[in-house]
Design a protein around this motif. Structure first.
Motif, PDB file in Angstrom:
ATOM      1  N   ILE A 162       0.526  -1.135  -0.145  1.00 52.29           N
ATOM      2  CA  ILE A 162       0.158  -0.063   0.048  1.00 52.29           C
ATOM      3  C   ILE A 162       1.031   1.354   0.165  1.00 52.29           C
ATOM      4  N   GLU A 163       2.259   1.056   0.640  1.00 57.64           N
ATOM      5  CA  GLU A 163       2.976   2.095   0.334  1.00 57.64           C
ATOM      6  C   GLU A 163       3.823   2.290  -0.764  1.00 57.64           C
ATOM      7  N   GLY A 164       3.870   1.440  -1.672  1.00 53.59           N
ATOM      8  CA  GLY A 164       4.625   1.213  -2.942  1.00 53.59           C
ATOM      9  C   GLY A 164       4.466   2.255  -3.571  1.00 53.59           C
ATOM     10  N   PRO A 165       5.479   2.858  -4.674  1.00 54.06           N
ATOM     11  CA  PRO A 165       5.530   3.934  -5.414  1.00 54.06           C
ATOM     12  C   PRO A 165       5.005   3.884  -6.823  1.00 54.06           C
ATOM     13  N   PHE A 166       4.463   2.676  -7.340  1.00 49.49           N
ATOM     14  CA  PHE A 166       3.804   2.554  -8.405  1.00 49.49           C
ATOM     15  C   PHE A 166       2.467   1.589  -8.268  1.00 49.49           C
ATOM     16  N   GLU A 167       1.951   1.329  -9.364  1.00 47.89           N
ATOM     17  CA  GLU A 167       0.758   0.677  -9.343  1.00 47.89           C
ATOM     18  C   GLU A 167       0.622  -0.209 -10.877  1.00 47.89           C
ATOM     19  N   SER A 168       0.079  -1.205 -10.741  1.00 44.70           N
ATOM     20  CA  SER A 168      -0.166  -2.124 -12.041  1.00 44.70           C
ATOM     21  C   SER A 168      -1.378  -2.621 -12.241  1.00 44.70           C
ATOM     22  N   GLN A 169      -1.690  -3.024 -13.667  1.00 47.15           N
ATOM     23  CA  GLN A 169      -2.852  -3.713 -13.906  1.00 47.15           C
ATOM     24  C   GLN A 169      -2.536  -4.739 -15.106  1.00 47.15           C
ATOM     25  N   ARG A 170      -2.652  -5.810 -14.704  1.00 44.68           N
ATOM     26  CA  ARG A 170      -2.215  -7.110 -15.605  1.00 44.68           C
ATOM     27  C   ARG A 170      -3.416  -7.352 -16.578  1.00 44.68           C
ATOM     28  N   ILE A 171      -2.997  -7.790 -17.649  1.00 45.83           N
ATOM     29  CA  ILE A 171      -3.769  -8.291 -18.674  1.00 45.83           C
ATOM     30  C   ILE A 171      -3.388  -9.925 -19.055  1.00 45.83           C
ATOM     31  N   ASP A 172      -4.328 -10.498 -19.288  1.00 44.34           N
ATOM     32  CA  ASP A 172      -4.174 -11.893 -19.429  1.00 44.34           C
ATOM     33  C   ASP A 172      -3.099 -12.320 -20.404  1.00 44.34           C
ATOM     34  N   ILE A 173      -2.175 -13.320 -20.131  1.00 43.82           N
ATOM     35  CA  ILE A 173      -1.023 -13.584 -20.975  1.00 43.82           C
ATOM     36  C   ILE A 173      -1.658 -13.931 -22.435  1.00 43.82           C
ATOM     37  N   LEU A 174      -0.886 -13.573 -23.491  1.00 44.20           N
ATOM     38  CA  LEU A 174      -1.503 -13.798 -24.623  1.00 44.20           C
ATOM     39  C   LEU A 174      -0.725 -15.376 -25.008  1.00 44.20           C
ATOM     40  N   ASN A 175      -1.633 -15.917 -25.790  1.00 45.04           N
ATOM     41  CA  ASN A 175      -1.152 -17.408 -26.037  1.00 45.04           C
ATOM     42  C   ASN A 175      -1.031 -18.128 -24.969  1.00 45.04           C
ATOM     43  N   ASN A 176      -1.564 -18.004 -23.793  1.00 48.34           N
ATOM     44  CA  ASN A 176      -1.202 -18.740 -22.517  1.00 48.34           C
ATOM     45  C   ASN A 176      -1.194 -20.378 -22.690  1.00 48.34           C
ATOM     46  N   ASN A 177      -2.069 -20.944 -23.427  1.00 46.83           N
ATOM     47  CA  ASN A 177      -2.192 -22.140 -23.407  1.00 46.83           C
ATOM     48  C   ASN A 177      -1.404 -22.862 -24.731  1.00 46.83           C
ATOM     49  N   SER A 178      -0.587 -22.085 -25.185  1.00 46.21           N
ATOM     50  CA  SER A 178       0.425 -22.562 -26.104  1.00 46.21           C
ATOM     51  C   SER A 178       1.477 -23.551 -25.693  1.00 46.21           C
ATOM     52  N   PRO A 179       1.736 -24.628 -26.276  1.00 45.27           N
ATOM     53  CA  PRO A 179       2.612 -25.425 -25.765  1.00 45.27           C
ATOM     54  C   PRO A 179       4.067 -24.774 -25.989  1.00 45.27           C
ATOM     55  N   ASP A 180       4.214 -23.808 -26.279  1.00 44.14           N
ATOM     56  CA  ASP A 180       5.654 -23.244 -26.911  1.00 44.14           C
ATOM     57  C   ASP A 180       5.664 -21.846 -26.093  1.00 44.14           C
ATOM     58  N   PRO A 181       6.611 -21.973 -25.019  1.00 43.14           N
ATOM     59  CA  PRO A 181       6.628 -20.890 -23.931  1.00 43.14           C
ATOM     60  C   PRO A 181       7.120 -19.512 -24.963  1.00 43.14           C
ATOM     61  N   HIS A 182       7.981 -19.631 -25.800  1.00 43.83           N
ATOM     62  CA  HIS A 182       8.446 -18.550 -26.438  1.00 43.83           C
ATOM     63  C   HIS A 182       7.488 -17.599 -27.374  1.00 43.83           C
ATOM     64  N   THR A 183       6.250 -18.426 -27.462  1.00 46.95           N
ATOM     65  CA  THR A 183       5.315 -17.478 -28.199  1.00 46.95           C
ATOM     66  C   THR A 183       4.222 -16.874 -27.306  1.00 46.95           C
TER      67      THR A 183
END
Length: 366
Positions: A162-183
């Motif tokens: 709560i005292e951290g200096p920045f905030e973020s909003q994640r978006i779902d990982i693109l190609n998350n179910n792909s068998p190829d991590p590099h994609t």
């Protein structure tokens, strides 16, 4: 003692990230020596201080030694030793080159006489490229924009509390179910909290960008492989998740982060997000979860930032970042990151390599 000189109260006219990154110059010893004005943040469970702080404070120190019409365009960093949050850091700036178009600085961050972090930076004079320019840039992918919420909004995360200096909003990982991590591509919106002061100038925004660039970075390797992130993130001593399977399912169904955080204080929002991003196949049975590979060690080795349009963005406005990992092997992983303004202007390209070692199973024969 966490600082060389007792820290003053936070300046209310500055954004939290400006206060976090403030430096104290030590001119009586050497005008090129600086130290952290305020204590450094040590992430829970990490081996040392948050690496982004060392990156940003080295940049802040170097920026104070170049003419005002020179701007950072690249920095190449190495994490040498774990930084200790209980000991002051001394930053020594060395003037390597003073050219008409380019200036070069190296900065060493030291504790107890030993370098914990080192970086070489290059600055370019404004307008040095001439009036006619070769120009192109990678376009920002189409993604949902950030959700404007109040500080307690569910969409916004505070990676450093709560005292951290920045905030973020994640978006779902693109190609998350792909068998190829590099994609796969890990994506998020980030911004410094509050309003960076006019007095801070473009330098404050660049330092803030450098600070935030280390967030959600080398961990991309773990995410694209769907590994347990830490050596002991929310796990009981028997090696199984401390969260019951039914609770995990409920978490995924109801998206109730606050309840799970209260019930399991050993977790944090990032761990919970990682659980949500895991494929359903990994969470179907206790056996699958128990067999899920686990990170034994993950630490950054180096960090490079190429700054584009360095005076044409605000770090306290939303910045979109996209990360992918082109390679992992031999106990290391490589991650690439691009950063755009909300309007789609490419402002930075970052590269990081780190140690990524799995927790090894004991050989039953030994």
């Amino acid at each position: 003692m966490t600082t060389l000189i007792p820290p003053p109260p936070p300046n209310p006219e500055k954004a939290p990230i400006e206060n976090v990154l403030s430096l104290t110059q030590l001119p009586d010893i050497d005008p090129d020596l600086f130290t952290n004005t305020r204590p450094m943040w040590h992430p829970p469970g990490a081996r040392g201080i948050y690496g982004g702080a060392a990156i940003a404070q080295c940049l802040a120190a170097a920026q104070r030694t170049v003419p005002s019409n020179f701007t950072i365009h690249s920095m190449h960093c190495y994490f040498v030793l774990n930084g200790n949050a209980d000991i002051p850091i001394i930053y020594h700036v060395e003037h390597v080159r003073e050219g008409r178009s380019f200036a070069t600085r190296t900065v060493q961050a030291r504790q107890r006489g030993k370098p914990i972090f080192t970086t070489t930076m290059s600055f370019v004079r404004e307008g040095a490229g001439g009036k006619q320019l070769v120009e192109h840039e990678v376009k920002m992918p189409f993604v949902p924009g950030p959700i404007e919420t109040d500080k307690d909004g569910e969409a916004t995360r505070l990676p450093q509390g709560i005292e951290g200096p920045f905030e973020s909003q994640r978006i779902d990982i693109l190609n998350n179910n792909s068998p190829d991590p590099h994609t796969k591509k890990a994506r998020q919106w980030i911004r410094a909290r509050g309003k960076i002061s006019d007095k801070g100038g473009h330098q404050a925004h660049l330092s803030a960008l450098a600070y935030m660039s280390d967030s959600y970075f080398i961990g991309t390797v773990a995410r694209v492989h769907k590994l347990w992130r830490m050596a002991n993130p929310g796990r009981a001593r028997n090696g199984k998740p401390s969260i019951d399977e039914d609770v995990l399912k409920k978490l995924l169904d109801e998206n109730d982060e606050q309840t799970i955080l209260k019930k399991f204080p050993e977790l944090n929002a990032e761990h919970i997000k990682d659980v949500k991003e895991s494929s359903a196949s990994l969470l179907k049975t206790r056996t699958n979860v128990a067999k899920r590979p686990e990170i034994g060690m993950m630490v950054s080795l180096d960090h490079t930032i190429y700054f584009h349009n360095p005076r044409d963005f605000r770090a306290d406005d939303w910045i979109f970042t996209e990360m992918d990992s082109p390679w992992a092997g031999d106990g290391r992983g490589l991650v690439m990151q691009r950063m755009w303004t909300k309007e789609g202007k490419l402002i930075a390209t970052c590269v990081q390599e780190g140690v990524v070692r799995l927790k090894q199973e004991k050989d039953s024969k030994l």
